[in-house]
Design a protein around this motif. Structure first.
Motif, PDB file in Angstrom:
ATOM      1  N   GLU A 128       0.842  -1.199   0.000  1.00  0.00           N
ATOM      2  CA  GLU A 128       0.000   0.000   0.000  1.00  0.00           C
ATOM      3  C   GLU A 128       0.878   1.250   0.000  1.00  0.00           C
ATOM      4  O   GLU A 128       0.603   2.216  -0.720  1.00  0.00           O
ATOM      5  CB  GLU A 128      -0.929   0.006   1.208  1.00  0.00           C
ATOM      6  CG  GLU A 128      -1.864   1.201   1.233  1.00  0.00           C
ATOM      7  CD  GLU A 128      -2.713   1.252   2.493  1.00  0.00           C
ATOM      8  OE1 GLU A 128      -3.910   1.578   2.395  1.00  0.00           O
ATOM      9  OE2 GLU A 128      -2.170   0.974   3.584  1.00  0.00           O
ATOM     10  N   GLN A 129       1.951   1.211   0.796  1.00  0.00           N
ATOM     11  CA  GLN A 129       2.855   2.355   0.849  1.00  0.00           C
ATOM     12  C   GLN A 129       3.531   2.582  -0.498  1.00  0.00           C
ATOM     13  O   GLN A 129       3.869   3.716  -0.854  1.00  0.00           O
ATOM     14  CB  GLN A 129       3.922   2.148   1.925  1.00  0.00           C
ATOM     15  CG  GLN A 129       4.790   3.393   2.147  1.00  0.00           C
ATOM     16  CD  GLN A 129       6.038   3.103   2.949  1.00  0.00           C
ATOM     17  OE1 GLN A 129       6.586   2.007   2.883  1.00  0.00           O
ATOM     18  NE2 GLN A 129       6.491   4.094   3.708  1.00  0.00           N
ATOM     19  N   ALA A 130       3.720   1.514  -1.272  1.00  0.00           N
ATOM     20  CA  ALA A 130       4.342   1.664  -2.593  1.00  0.00           C
ATOM     21  C   ALA A 130       3.470   2.461  -3.544  1.00  0.00           C
ATOM     22  O   ALA A 130       3.957   2.950  -4.563  1.00  0.00           O
ATOM     23  CB  ALA A 130       4.626   0.283  -3.187  1.00  0.00           C
ATOM     24  N   GLY A 131       2.187   2.603  -3.219  1.00  0.00           N
ATOM     25  CA  GLY A 131       1.297   3.387  -4.055  1.00  0.00           C
ATOM     26  C   GLY A 131       0.425   2.570  -4.990  1.00  0.00           C
ATOM     27  O   GLY A 131      -0.223   3.127  -5.883  1.00  0.00           O
ATOM     28  N   ILE A 168       7.228  -3.528  -9.495  1.00  0.00           N
ATOM     29  CA  ILE A 168       6.138  -2.922  -8.730  1.00  0.00           C
ATOM     30  C   ILE A 168       6.219  -1.402  -8.804  1.00  0.00           C
ATOM     31  O   ILE A 168       5.230  -0.720  -9.033  1.00  0.00           O
ATOM     32  CB  ILE A 168       6.184  -3.419  -7.275  1.00  0.00           C
ATOM     33  CG1 ILE A 168       5.803  -4.904  -7.208  1.00  0.00           C
ATOM     34  CG2 ILE A 168       5.246  -2.589  -6.395  1.00  0.00           C
ATOM     35  CD1 ILE A 168       6.036  -5.543  -5.851  1.00  0.00           C
ATOM     36  N   ALA A 169       7.443  -0.891  -8.609  1.00  0.00           N
ATOM     37  CA  ALA A 169       7.610   0.570  -8.687  1.00  0.00           C
ATOM     38  C   ALA A 169       7.243   1.080 -10.069  1.00  0.00           C
ATOM     39  O   ALA A 169       6.601   2.126 -10.224  1.00  0.00           O
ATOM     40  CB  ALA A 169       9.063   0.941  -8.351  1.00  0.00           C
ATOM     41  N   GLY A 170       7.629   0.337 -11.110  1.00  0.00           N
ATOM     42  CA  GLY A 170       7.305   0.751 -12.473  1.00  0.00           C
ATOM     43  C   GLY A 170       5.820   0.739 -12.752  1.00  0.00           C
ATOM     44  O   GLY A 170       5.305   1.607 -13.473  1.00  0.00           O
ATOM     45  N   SER A 171       5.114  -0.235 -12.186  1.00  0.00           N
ATOM     46  CA  SER A 171       3.677  -0.301 -12.417  1.00  0.00           C
ATOM     47  C   SER A 171       2.953   0.870 -11.760  1.00  0.00           C
ATOM     48  O   SER A 171       1.935   1.338 -12.245  1.00  0.00           O
ATOM     49  CB  SER A 171       3.119  -1.625 -11.900  1.00  0.00           C
ATOM     50  OG  SER A 171       3.130  -1.676 -10.490  1.00  0.00           O
ATOM     51  N   VAL A 172       3.495   1.335 -10.629  1.00  0.00           N
ATOM     52  CA  VAL A 172       2.907   2.499  -9.961  1.00  0.00           C
ATOM     53  C   VAL A 172       3.138   3.752 -10.790  1.00  0.00           C
ATOM     54  O   VAL A 172       2.247   4.589 -10.989  1.00  0.00           O
ATOM     55  CB  VAL A 172       3.504   2.667  -8.543  1.00  0.00           C
ATOM     56  CG1 VAL A 172       3.041   3.982  -7.928  1.00  0.00           C
ATOM     57  CG2 VAL A 172       3.095   1.502  -7.668  1.00  0.00           C
ATOM     58  N   GLU A 173       4.363   3.888 -11.321  1.00  0.00           N
ATOM     59  CA  GLU A 173       4.686   5.063 -12.109  1.00  0.00           C
ATOM     60  C   GLU A 173       3.887   5.102 -13.411  1.00  0.00           C
ATOM     61  O   GLU A 173       3.490   6.142 -13.890  1.00  0.00           O
ATOM     62  CB  GLU A 173       6.193   5.072 -12.413  1.00  0.00           C
ATOM     63  CG  GLU A 173       7.029   5.262 -11.165  1.00  0.00           C
ATOM     64  CD  GLU A 173       8.507   5.009 -11.425  1.00  0.00           C
ATOM     65  OE1 GLU A 173       8.837   4.743 -12.601  1.00  0.00           O
ATOM     66  OE2 GLU A 173       9.299   5.067 -10.483  1.00  0.00           O
TER      67      GLU A 173
END
Length: 247
Positions: free
Chosen positions: A146-149, A242-247
């Motif tokens: 959740e914190q990852a966005g 995961i970070a890329g999917s959020v961005e």
């Protein structure tokens, strides 16, 4: 898992009962569980029988059944206690500042847990004991996602993916410990004994990619070193994805 074990799993959150009449119990559930874990850590899961746990505690086997209804229930209690021993931060505890650091903390402590308690690799995690140790892990990894966005609809999927990857690697480490104990031989020593396989049986024509990777030094280092590098690489890719999917 039987319903009768739930009050035992959640015993520390159960309000104290009214004063009982009669003699006070000689043992606590915590002592029973700790004895089972100690035996399993030293001699393996099969050795942690009700009879051996009772003998370690200095009571009769039938007496032990008045504390824990069955050996299956005892194993559930042992598993959840070990899961809780990672001391993952709860929602009101100080947390690593970045969600990636949270996952690295979870991964490090989970792998260390399996090395310290290798018998865990012999216990199925498909239907885990519904105790505080398991739920603390789930809450911790979910909160990191959740914190990852991530959208809430994707949080559980990402948490499950990370859990599967980390647990699979950790279980393999536990299996390695058990194999070393049983055979007295490291994985590197096992492979060294089979060096002639490459000369007598390995077909270069049928394994061209493997051969090119070998010639490029891609199989360098011992098995533990390779496993460590593969785990770090895989986890880094997952977190970047995961970070890329959020961005």
């Amino acid at each position: 898992m039987s319903d009768r074990v739930l009050p035992l799993l959640w015993r520390h959150r159960t309000p104290p009962e009214a004063a009982r009449t009669g003699r006070r119990p000689r043992l606590s559930i915590d002592e029973v569980v700790a004895a089972g874990i100690a035996i399993a850590d030293t001699d393996g899961l099969e050795a942690a029988s009700m009879a051996k746990v009772a003998a370690r505690l200095g009571v009769g086997t039938m007496t032990l059944y008045t504390y824990v209804p069955s050996r299956a229930d005892l194993v559930d209690l042992m598993v959840d206690a070990v899961l809780g021993s990672r001391n993952l931060p709860g929602p009101h505890d100080p947390q690593p500042p970045d969600w990636r650091d949270r996952i690295h903390l979870y991964a490090d402590r989970t792998r260390a847990m399996y090395r310290a308690h290798p018998w865990l690799s012999q216990v199925s995690t498909i239907r885990p004991p519904l105790g505080p140790g398991m739920f603390r892990e789930r809450e911790y990894v979910l909160s990191a996602m959740e914190q990852a966005g991530l959208p809430l609809g994707r949080v559980n999927e990402a948490a499950l993916a990370i859990g599967m990857f980390v647990t699979a690697a950790a279980r393999q480490e536990g299996e390695n410990v058990l194999l070393h104990r049983a055979t007295g031989q490291s994985n590197d020593a096992w492979w060294q004994e089979r060096n002639r396989f490459w000369e007598d049986w390995f077909d270069v024509e049928q394994h061209p990619v493997m051969t090119r990777v070998w010639e490029a030094g891609g199989f360098g280092g011992g098995t533990e070193e390779q496993a460590e590098a593969a785990f770090a690489y895989g986890l880094r890719l997952m977190l970047a994805g995961i970070a890329g999917s959020v961005e």
